[in-house]
Design a protein around this motif. Sequence first.
Motif, mmCIF file in Angstrom:
data_model
loop_
_atom_site.group_PDB
_atom_site.id
_atom_site.type_symbol
_atom_site.label_atom_id
_atom_site.label_comp_id
_atom_site.label_asym_id
_atom_site.label_seq_id
_atom_site.Cartn_x
_atom_site.Cartn_y
_atom_site.Cartn_z
ATOM 1 N N ALA A 10 -17.958 5.855 9.139
ATOM 2 C CA ALA A 10 -16.895 4.879 8.877
ATOM 3 C C ALA A 10 -16.626 4.804 7.375
ATOM 4 C CB ALA A 10 -17.283 3.501 9.408
ATOM 5 N N ILE A 11 -15.358 4.516 7.030
ATOM 6 C CA ILE A 11 -14.975 4.335 5.633
ATOM 7 C C ILE A 11 -14.137 3.071 5.503
ATOM 8 C CG2 ILE A 11 -13.726 5.287 3.657
ATOM 9 C CD1 ILE A 11 -14.272 8.047 4.636
ATOM 10 N N ALA A 12 -14.503 2.215 4.547
ATOM 11 C CA ALA A 12 -13.734 1.004 4.247
ATOM 12 C C ALA A 12 -12.920 1.254 2.981
ATOM 13 C CB ALA A 12 -14.671 -0.183 4.055
ATOM 14 N N PHE A 13 -11.658 0.793 2.990
ATOM 15 C CA PHE A 13 -10.754 0.987 1.860
ATOM 16 C C PHE A 13 -10.325 -0.343 1.268
ATOM 17 C CE2 PHE A 13 -10.258 4.767 4.440
ATOM 18 C CZ PHE A 13 -10.093 5.801 3.523
ATOM 19 N N ASP A 14 -10.334 -0.416 -0.043
ATOM 20 C CA ASP A 14 -9.637 -1.498 -0.728
ATOM 21 C C ASP A 14 -8.137 -1.218 -0.572
ATOM 22 O OD1 ASP A 14 -9.024 -3.600 -2.618
ATOM 23 O OD2 ASP A 14 -8.657 -2.002 -4.068
ATOM 24 N N LYS A 15 -7.303 -2.247 -0.647
ATOM 25 C CA LYS A 15 -5.852 -2.038 -0.497
ATOM 26 C C LYS A 15 -5.194 -1.700 -1.826
ATOM 27 C CE LYS A 15 -2.795 -5.370 -0.431
ATOM 28 N NZ LYS A 15 -1.743 -4.976 -1.401
ATOM 29 N N THR A 16 -5.210 -2.663 -2.738
ATOM 30 C CA THR A 16 -4.443 -2.543 -3.972
ATOM 31 C C THR A 16 -4.981 -1.439 -4.876
ATOM 32 O OG1 THR A 16 -4.004 -4.909 -3.858
ATOM 33 C CG2 THR A 16 -3.525 -3.813 -5.946
ATOM 34 N N GLY A 17 -4.132 -0.469 -5.180
ATOM 35 C CA GLY A 17 -4.521 0.624 -6.061
ATOM 36 C C GLY A 17 -5.257 1.739 -5.356
ATOM 37 N N THR A 18 -5.583 1.536 -4.082
ATOM 38 C CA THR A 18 -6.289 2.570 -3.317
ATOM 39 C C THR A 18 -5.374 3.108 -2.217
ATOM 40 O OG1 THR A 18 -8.415 1.515 -3.776
ATOM 41 C CG2 THR A 18 -8.363 3.086 -1.963
ATOM 42 N N LEU A 19 -5.094 2.265 -1.213
ATOM 43 C CA LEU A 19 -4.120 2.657 -0.186
ATOM 44 C C LEU A 19 -2.695 2.515 -0.720
ATOM 45 C CD1 LEU A 19 -5.685 0.990 2.987
ATOM 46 C CD2 LEU A 19 -5.820 3.384 2.308
ATOM 47 N N THR A 20 -2.512 1.558 -1.626
ATOM 48 C CA THR A 20 -1.193 1.323 -2.217
ATOM 49 C C THR A 20 -1.172 1.773 -3.679
ATOM 50 O OG1 THR A 20 -1.715 -0.908 -2.987
ATOM 51 C CG2 THR A 20 -0.917 -0.689 -0.722
ATOM 52 N N LYS A 21 0.010 1.748 -4.297
ATOM 53 C CA LYS A 21 0.155 2.183 -5.682
ATOM 54 C C LYS A 21 -0.407 1.172 -6.668
ATOM 55 C CE LYS A 21 4.169 5.146 -4.890
ATOM 56 N NZ LYS A 21 5.604 5.396 -5.219
ATOM 57 N N GLY A 22 -0.570 -0.081 -6.227
ATOM 58 C CA GLY A 22 -1.145 -1.102 -7.101
ATOM 59 C C GLY A 22 -0.120 -1.833 -7.940
ATOM 60 N N LYS A 23 1.148 -1.456 -7.815
ATOM 61 C CA LYS A 23 2.218 -2.120 -8.562
ATOM 62 C C LYS A 23 3.359 -2.445 -7.609
ATOM 63 C CE LYS A 23 1.165 0.340 -12.854
ATOM 64 N NZ LYS A 23 1.653 1.312 -13.862
ATOM 65 N N PRO A 24 3.893 -3.692 -7.674
ATOM 66 C CA PRO A 24 4.987 -4.053 -6.768
ATOM 67 C C PRO A 24 6.264 -3.283 -7.091
ATOM 68 C CG PRO A 24 4.630 -5.784 -8.391
ATOM 69 C CD PRO A 24 3.532 -4.796 -8.583
ATOM 70 N N GLU A 25 7.021 -2.963 -6.053
ATOM 71 C CA GLU A 25 8.318 -2.307 -6.210
ATOM 72 C C GLU A 25 9.357 -3.055 -5.389
ATOM 73 O OE1 GLU A 25 8.184 1.823 -5.249
ATOM 74 O OE2 GLU A 25 6.502 2.263 -6.604
ATOM 75 N N VAL A 26 10.591 -3.065 -5.856
ATOM 76 C CA VAL A 26 11.682 -3.705 -5.118
ATOM 77 C C VAL A 26 12.039 -2.821 -3.931
ATOM 78 C CG1 VAL A 26 14.088 -4.450 -5.194
ATOM 79 C CG2 VAL A 26 12.592 -4.884 -7.149
#
Length: 642
Positions: free
Chosen positions: A336-352
Amino acid sequence: MESEAKTYVQTKIKNQSETHLVQRIRPHIELIAALFSGVLILAGWILDRNDLSTASVTAYVLAFVIGGFAKAKEGIEETIANKELNVEMLMIFAAIGSAIIGYWTEGAILIFIFAVSGALETYTMNKSHKEISALMDLQPEEALLIRDGIEKKVHVSHLQIGDLIFIKPGERVPSDGKIVDGSTNLDEAAITGESIPISKGMADEVFAGTVNLNGAITVEITKKNDETLFHKIIQLVQSAQSEKSPSQLFIEKFEGKYVKIVLAVVVLMMFFPHFLLGWSWNETFYRAMILLVVASPCALVASIMPATLSAISNGARKGILFKGGVHLENLSHLKAIAFDKTGTLTKGKPEVTDFIVKTGLNHDEILQKAASIENQSTHPLANAVVKYANKHLQVSFIRPEGLEDVAGWGVKAKIGHESWKIGKAAFIGKDEASSFANGIASKLAQEGKTVVFAQRNEEIVAIIALKDVVRTETKDAINQLKKQGIYTMMLTGDSQTTAYAIASESHVNDFIAECLPEEKVNHLKKLKKDYANVAMVGDGINDAPALATANVGIAMGEGTDVALETADVVLMKNDLPKIAEAIELSRRMNKIVKQNVVFSITVIMILIASNFLQILDLPYGVIGHEGSTILVILNSLRLLRN
């Protein structure tokens, strides 16, 4: 005088050429010695066939000394240091024993093949260190320092934090820092493995060892030379290559006891077969010497380390850094692997993601004015709106008046005779916000988006939806892991709604929302209880406790310093598919190690049995034993390939 100068120059050039030749030969000295001993063995055999026994023995003795020197020296030094007999000592005893009973050719061939296998092992070591040497050569030794308006070349070790250096097009960056003047494209392949150049401008970070392609830049040093990311990568891989896997440690522990058992059995075999089985003394001693050769666990000892070094080297070349063989070995056992969301699965910066304007109004005009106001703020959401406007508009921003930042709510401003508010629904009026465009705000919020309203003269004119966008490669990365039979979970501090949206888009098996850093540790412990072997993937900052708790901590490269210190595996480029690649590399390594171990043990058992049945002669015992060692090392070298 002129003649003396000419002679001096010629001598210097000759010495430099000789030094260069020595440097080129040194890595291959073991192989050269082994091959030369092979020539001496051939000469000894020819001389023996021509009844020149003294000359033949002399050639064999030279073959013993030249071919066996490196391994004998290594074996004796290790025996003295560890106070433990080793495989090299068994080979020395076997070769000497063969010579004592007159089998000079067989003893010399044993030394020859043992020397070749040793040279191959050294080649593997050198090959695995090649990437480190190449990396070290990439960092410039000098930098162009700017001080009091004067440019001066200094050694990189003399650079201090805060110094300004000038980097011309085509030069390598000598130390970590940030750009304070100019812009350029940088080739960061040495750090990330990514061949596509990266655009860099004011305040952007630059790293030592990267190449400045086309623009002159002035950089302010932010780290000492021995603290740069480049330097830490070198230290990390060097450390990984010296750290041994559990399998390697077991083999080395087993080796000392096994050697003692073999020597004890050999001593017994020198006497018992003569009395119990009626063998002649010559046959008894001959079989004891064969046992000494074939029972030696050379191939078994060489089963793991070359494979581990080759795999670590392969990973380093691809931007996957392992902190040691133990972590590389553990990767293949992950369930099993656990992932952080922000900056890992996502780019870590909000976009419109959506900019919806009230029907009948000019879209570009509203976007221009909203972005003009947001351009005065440093909030990440405001920066995202400005970035969106820059991408979609061809006009410049307007300078707003009476700007007021209402912390936690939004911003107020005036543009001409218009009064503007941009912010949360409660900031501009909840009832009006909920009814705007048939309640679209509620739908956008359910998709995990942050909703911002723009109000002009008490009228909502636009709604802006922003989201921390999932990386383009995330879905493929998660799907690859699922194909490998690994359970995936996302751990995030975001709301249930946002977490659900990101989890669905990422294709992870499950998610846990509203999760504080200490709670991530508890969830990881539960995962370990359910799945035994678990990895955590994060940016290495707020995920540090979770990275330390997991069986294998995997950090994204943007975590830089903290990632390198906390995690067991570092992805230098934030490329999630590299995780599946690292697991596949680990599985390949463990598969090759198993092949090596099974093969080496099988060969030893067959050779020992054949010797007791008196059907194995010493030459074939030598070839079978040492040949298996060479095959094991060659099998391990396959891991150097992509």
